[in-house]
Design a protein around this motif. Structure first.
Motif, PDB file in Angstrom:
ATOM      1  N   HIS A 109     -41.019 -10.038  -9.357  1.00 16.65           N
ATOM      2  CA  HIS A 109     -40.974 -10.215 -10.805  1.00 16.65           C
ATOM      3  C   HIS A 109     -41.164 -11.692 -11.127  1.00 16.65           C
ATOM      4  O   HIS A 109     -40.606 -12.571 -10.471  1.00 16.65           O
ATOM      5  CB  HIS A 109     -39.629  -9.748 -11.393  1.00 16.65           C
ATOM      6  CG  HIS A 109     -39.543 -10.006 -12.864  1.00 16.65           C
ATOM      7  ND1 HIS A 109     -38.915 -11.123 -13.388  1.00 16.65           N
ATOM      8  CD2 HIS A 109     -40.044  -9.329 -13.924  1.00 16.65           C
ATOM      9  CE1 HIS A 109     -39.023 -11.101 -14.701  1.00 16.65           C
ATOM     10  NE2 HIS A 109     -39.700 -10.029 -15.051  1.00 16.65           N
TER      11      HIS A 109
ATOM     12  N   SER B 242     -38.946 -14.882 -12.943  1.00 16.77           N
ATOM     13  CA  SER B 242     -37.678 -15.045 -12.219  1.00 16.77           C
ATOM     14  C   SER B 242     -37.889 -15.286 -10.733  1.00 16.77           C
ATOM     15  O   SER B 242     -37.009 -15.794 -10.049  1.00 16.77           O
ATOM     16  CB  SER B 242     -36.796 -13.808 -12.404  1.00 16.77           C
ATOM     17  OG  SER B 242     -37.399 -12.667 -11.822  1.00 16.77           O
TER      18      SER B 242
ATOM     19  N   VAL C  56     -33.623  -7.641 -12.657  1.00 18.20           N
ATOM     20  CA  VAL C  56     -34.561  -8.562 -13.297  1.00 18.20           C
ATOM     21  C   VAL C  56     -33.891  -9.327 -14.439  1.00 18.20           C
ATOM     22  O   VAL C  56     -34.061 -10.547 -14.576  1.00 18.20           O
ATOM     23  CB  VAL C  56     -35.798  -7.794 -13.802  1.00 18.20           C
ATOM     24  CG1 VAL C  56     -36.611  -8.658 -14.761  1.00 18.20           C
ATOM     25  CG2 VAL C  56     -36.664  -7.348 -12.625  1.00 18.20           C
ATOM     26  N   ARG C  57     -33.125  -8.628 -15.258  1.00 18.98           N
ATOM     27  CA  ARG C  57     -32.493  -9.296 -16.399  1.00 18.98           C
ATOM     28  C   ARG C  57     -31.464 -10.330 -15.939  1.00 18.98           C
ATOM     29  O   ARG C  57     -31.356 -11.419 -16.537  1.00 18.98           O
ATOM     30  CB  ARG C  57     -31.867  -8.266 -17.337  1.00 18.98           C
ATOM     31  CG  ARG C  57     -32.908  -7.543 -18.187  1.00 18.98           C
ATOM     32  CD  ARG C  57     -32.327  -6.453 -19.051  1.00 18.98           C
ATOM     33  NE  ARG C  57     -33.357  -5.906 -19.926  1.00 18.98           N
ATOM     34  CZ  ARG C  57     -33.621  -6.347 -21.160  1.00 18.98           C
ATOM     35  NH1 ARG C  57     -32.906  -7.349 -21.660  1.00 18.98           N
ATOM     36  NH2 ARG C  57     -34.578  -5.813 -21.884  1.00 18.98           N
TER      37      ARG C  57
ATOM     38  N   GLY D 239     -31.678 -11.922 -13.125  1.00 19.93           N
ATOM     39  CA  GLY D 239     -32.504 -12.999 -12.606  1.00 19.93           C
ATOM     40  C   GLY D 239     -33.050 -13.875 -13.720  1.00 19.93           C
ATOM     41  O   GLY D 239     -33.056 -15.110 -13.624  1.00 19.93           O
ATOM     42  N   MET D 240     -33.492 -13.238 -14.806  1.00 17.23           N
ATOM     43  CA  MET D 240     -34.021 -13.999 -15.936  1.00 17.23           C
ATOM     44  C   MET D 240     -32.939 -14.792 -16.652  1.00 17.23           C
ATOM     45  O   MET D 240     -33.219 -15.823 -17.278  1.00 17.23           O
ATOM     46  CB  MET D 240     -34.707 -13.052 -16.915  1.00 17.23           C
ATOM     47  CG  MET D 240     -36.089 -12.600 -16.460  1.00 17.23           C
ATOM     48  SD  MET D 240     -37.223 -13.984 -16.192  1.00 17.23           S
ATOM     49  CE  MET D 240     -37.321 -14.668 -17.851  1.00 17.23           C
TER      50      MET D 240
ATOM     51  N   TYR E 234     -33.166 -18.117 -15.371  1.00 16.49           N
ATOM     52  CA  TYR E 234     -34.441 -18.818 -15.499  1.00 16.49           C
ATOM     53  C   TYR E 234     -34.378 -19.797 -16.662  1.00 16.49           C
ATOM     54  O   TYR E 234     -34.107 -19.402 -17.801  1.00 16.49           O
ATOM     55  CB  TYR E 234     -35.594 -17.831 -15.714  1.00 16.49           C
ATOM     56  CG  TYR E 234     -36.902 -18.530 -16.029  1.00 16.49           C
ATOM     57  CD1 TYR E 234     -37.564 -19.245 -15.037  1.00 16.49           C
ATOM     58  CD2 TYR E 234     -37.430 -18.509 -17.314  1.00 16.49           C
ATOM     59  CE1 TYR E 234     -38.745 -19.918 -15.320  1.00 16.49           C
ATOM     60  CE2 TYR E 234     -38.610 -19.178 -17.610  1.00 16.49           C
ATOM     61  CZ  TYR E 234     -39.259 -19.878 -16.607  1.00 16.49           C
ATOM     62  OH  TYR E 234     -40.423 -20.546 -16.888  1.00 16.49           O
TER      63      TYR E 234
ATOM     64  N   SER F  51     -36.362 -21.081 -11.752  1.00 12.97           N
ATOM     65  CA  SER F  51     -35.077 -20.408 -11.649  1.00 12.97           C
ATOM     66  C   SER F  51     -34.003 -21.395 -11.226  1.00 12.97           C
ATOM     67  O   SER F  51     -34.181 -22.155 -10.265  1.00 12.97           O
ATOM     68  CB  SER F  51     -35.165 -19.274 -10.628  1.00 12.97           C
ATOM     69  OG  SER F  51     -33.887 -18.778 -10.300  1.00 12.97           O
TER      70      SER F  51
ATOM     71  N   ALA G 285     -32.173 -15.532  -5.330  1.00 11.82           N
ATOM     72  CA  ALA G 285     -31.913 -14.615  -6.437  1.00 11.82           C
ATOM     73  C   ALA G 285     -32.243 -13.178  -6.064  1.00 11.82           C
ATOM     74  O   ALA G 285     -31.624 -12.233  -6.567  1.00 11.82           O
ATOM     75  CB  ALA G 285     -32.717 -15.040  -7.662  1.00 11.82           C
TER      76      ALA G 285
ATOM     77  N   THR H 282     -29.081 -11.121  -7.303  1.00 13.94           N
ATOM     78  CA  THR H 282     -29.190 -10.182  -8.423  1.00 13.94           C
ATOM     79  C   THR H 282     -29.613  -8.805  -7.928  1.00 13.94           C
ATOM     80  O   THR H 282     -29.321  -7.801  -8.586  1.00 13.94           O
ATOM     81  CB  THR H 282     -30.173 -10.691  -9.491  1.00 13.94           C
ATOM     82  OG1 THR H 282     -31.509 -10.588  -9.032  1.00 13.94           O
ATOM     83  CG2 THR H 282     -29.867 -12.127  -9.865  1.00 13.94           C
TER      84      THR H 282
ATOM     85  N   SER I 245     -38.788  -4.317 -18.334  1.00 15.09           N
ATOM     86  CA  SER I 245     -39.490  -5.230 -17.429  1.00 15.09           C
ATOM     87  C   SER I 245     -40.144  -4.498 -16.268  1.00 15.09           C
ATOM     88  O   SER I 245     -41.072  -5.024 -15.638  1.00 15.09           O
ATOM     89  CB  SER I 245     -38.511  -6.271 -16.863  1.00 15.09           C
ATOM     90  OG  SER I 245     -37.906  -7.014 -17.890  1.00 15.09           O
TER      91      SER I 245
END
Length: 498
Positions: free
Chosen positions: A117, A120, A158-159, A161-162, A165, A172, A181, A185, A288
């Motif tokens: 992804h 991130s 993903v969220r 991880g973001m 960011y 990141s 990550a 995550t 995502s």
């Protein structure tokens, strides 16, 4: 599309108030979202993407059996014993669910061929898919529920991880701190996926997050100086998620403020530098999952556009003998991984080192290979030391490029300048990654990748049967039977390290 909105009473009665308005904590909002999706479903494009990603992961698990580290991880799991609950790809004996998740997570991430992804820069499927499949097998969950579990687990990973960011930094914060990550995550996403597969309710899902935060880990020093420990990261993430969900079933609980609390996840990992809106904005309506990048080539994702540039030069008639000098311009953050120290990157000793080398990526692309341009057989110890490739790599430099810096990390671009022996200067700009939304892989290309990964271990008929079933995972009623063909391989000769 789903029309989920976190209910006003999402926080269980009696939990301490975290914000002035008394609203649900971040973990509780994620748990409410997950519980909603578990019962109400996920959008069709998300479900279709889950089938593709599950097939991709299973193919990678088969292919990774060529590695000695895979044999070591599987041997470790078999030594633990336990109840037969779930399948390890390539192993006839079923093992306990947490250990199956570990083994398949190790296999899925070991070839650096798993999805990514951006921005991130994490690999969510290699932990979430093994965790969900193991828990679903153990629980006897339907294919439909398994799809929902994987979808939500990926979205959560993903969220989170973001949330780490930093747009101003352009990178990141996890990465800047030396943290992986992917595994950190990924463990949290795996916990949510396993919790759904086990049928936990909203509070149970929040508790699984609360427990897993104490199990999540991973540092990325091996990217710089070597070691195979990175291959373990997604295995431990998947195992952590399954274990946490199992412990919740037995009564363990976690703190509701596990993510944003004073001594919570983001304080512990990122010293409180995180962006909570990345977790909550559009939750349930903006997904995502379909935009996660597939990898067309079995190497560090930073190298892929350089492979494409090499192929483009080859299409113009450039051969290794015509190359006088090559300069690969990339984002500064990627140059540290694929271009430093340059002496090492020009002379990889193993196929694994070659996967992280910009000079090797250019050579592999120019010379050409299997798969979708380069395949697993193009990253062997022998080819890493091949005199023709070594001579070509000696002419390659990797530098920081301003145009690439402006695009990274939404893509991993490359601007490659080649000077020929007859004095010409040629430039190839590859500013988007193949396998992402701008240049998606077709179903046929993803099928080719799966077929290549299982070749020699599964017959063509078995591979086709598995592929068809997994792409329609939501319709599967017998998950154990669907995965069973993956536990029996065609006998092969002694494996060699790639």
């Amino acid at each position: 599309m789903s029309h989920y909105a976190p209910p006003a009473d999402a926080r269980p009665e009696g939990n301490p108030t975290f914000d002035p308005d008394g609203g649900p904590t971040l973990a509780q909002q994620l748990a409410a979202f997950a519980a909603h999706c578990a019962t109400q479903g996920v959008p069709g494009d998300v479900a279709a993407s889950v089938g593709q990603r599950t097939l991709d992961v299973l193919g990678l698990c088969v292919a990774a059996h060529r590695l000695p580290t895979s044999a070591a991880a599987i041997g470790h799991v078999l030594d633990q014993g336990g109840h037969p609950q779930a399948t390890v790809v390539g192993v006839p004996t079923r093992v306990n669910a947490a250990q199956a998740a570990f083994a398949n997570g190790v296999l899925a991430h070991s070839l650096d061929y798993d999805d990514t992804h951006l921005p991130s820069v994490l690999h969510p499927s290699a932990s979430v898919v093994p965790a969900a499949l193991a828990a679903a097998e153990h629980a006897g969950a339907s294919g439909e529920l398994t799809v929902r579990a994987i979808a939500v687990g990926l979205e959560v990973a993903v969220r989170l991880g973001m949330a780490g960011y930093d747009e101003k930094l352009g990178n990141s914060v996890f990465f800047e701190h030396g943290q992986h990550a992917t595994s950190i995550t990924g463990a949290m996403g795996s916990a949510v996926a396993a919790a759904i597969a086990y049928g936990l309710d909203e509070k149970g899902i929040a508790d699984a997050l609360g427990i897993t935060a104490s199990l999540a880990s991973g540092i990325i020093e091996a990217n710089r100086t070597g070691g195979t420990v990175k291959r373990l990261h997604c295995g431990y993430a998947a195992q952590a998620g399954v274990t946490a969900a199992q412990l919740v079933r037995r009564g363990f609980t976690g703190p509701p403020t596990v993510l944003e609390g004073r001594f919570g996840f983001f304080e512990a990992w990122l010293h409180g530098q995180f962006f909570p809106t990345a977790i909550t904005d559009g939750l349930g309506t903006e997904w995502s999952v379909p935009g996660i990048f597939f990898k067309p080539y079995p190497a560090n994702h930073f190298t892929h556009t350089t492979v494409d540039a090499g192929r483009a030069f080859a299409a113009q008639g450039i051969t290794p003998e015509l190359v006088a000098e090559v300069v690969i311009g990339v984002a500064g953050s990627t140059a540290r991984t694929i271009g430093e120290p340059i002496e090492v990157k020009r002379t990889p000793e193993t196929g694994y080192q070659a996967q992280f080398s910009g000079p090797y990526a250019f050579a592999a692309g120019l010379i050409g290979g299997g798969g979708l341009a380069t395949g697993l057989d193009d990253y062997t110890d022998e080819l890493a030391q091949d005199p023709l490739r070594r001579a070509l790599m000696a002419k390659v430099s990797v530098v920081d490029d301003a145009e690439c810096n402006a695009i990274y990390p939404f893509q991993f671009p490359a601007v490659v300048t080649l000077r020929t022996t007859d004095g010409r200067e040629l430039v190839e700009k590859v500013l988007t990654n193949r396998g992402g939304p701008a240049r998606p892989l077709s179903d046929a290309e993803l099928g080719r990748k799966f077929s290549d990964n299982v070749a020699g271990r599964l017959s063509a008929d078995v591979a086709a049967t598995v592929s068809t079933a997994v792409l329609a995972l939501g319709d599967v009623t017998d998950l154990v039977g669907t995965l069973a063909p993956l536990s029996h391989f065609i006998p092969t000769a002694t494996e060699e390290s790639p």
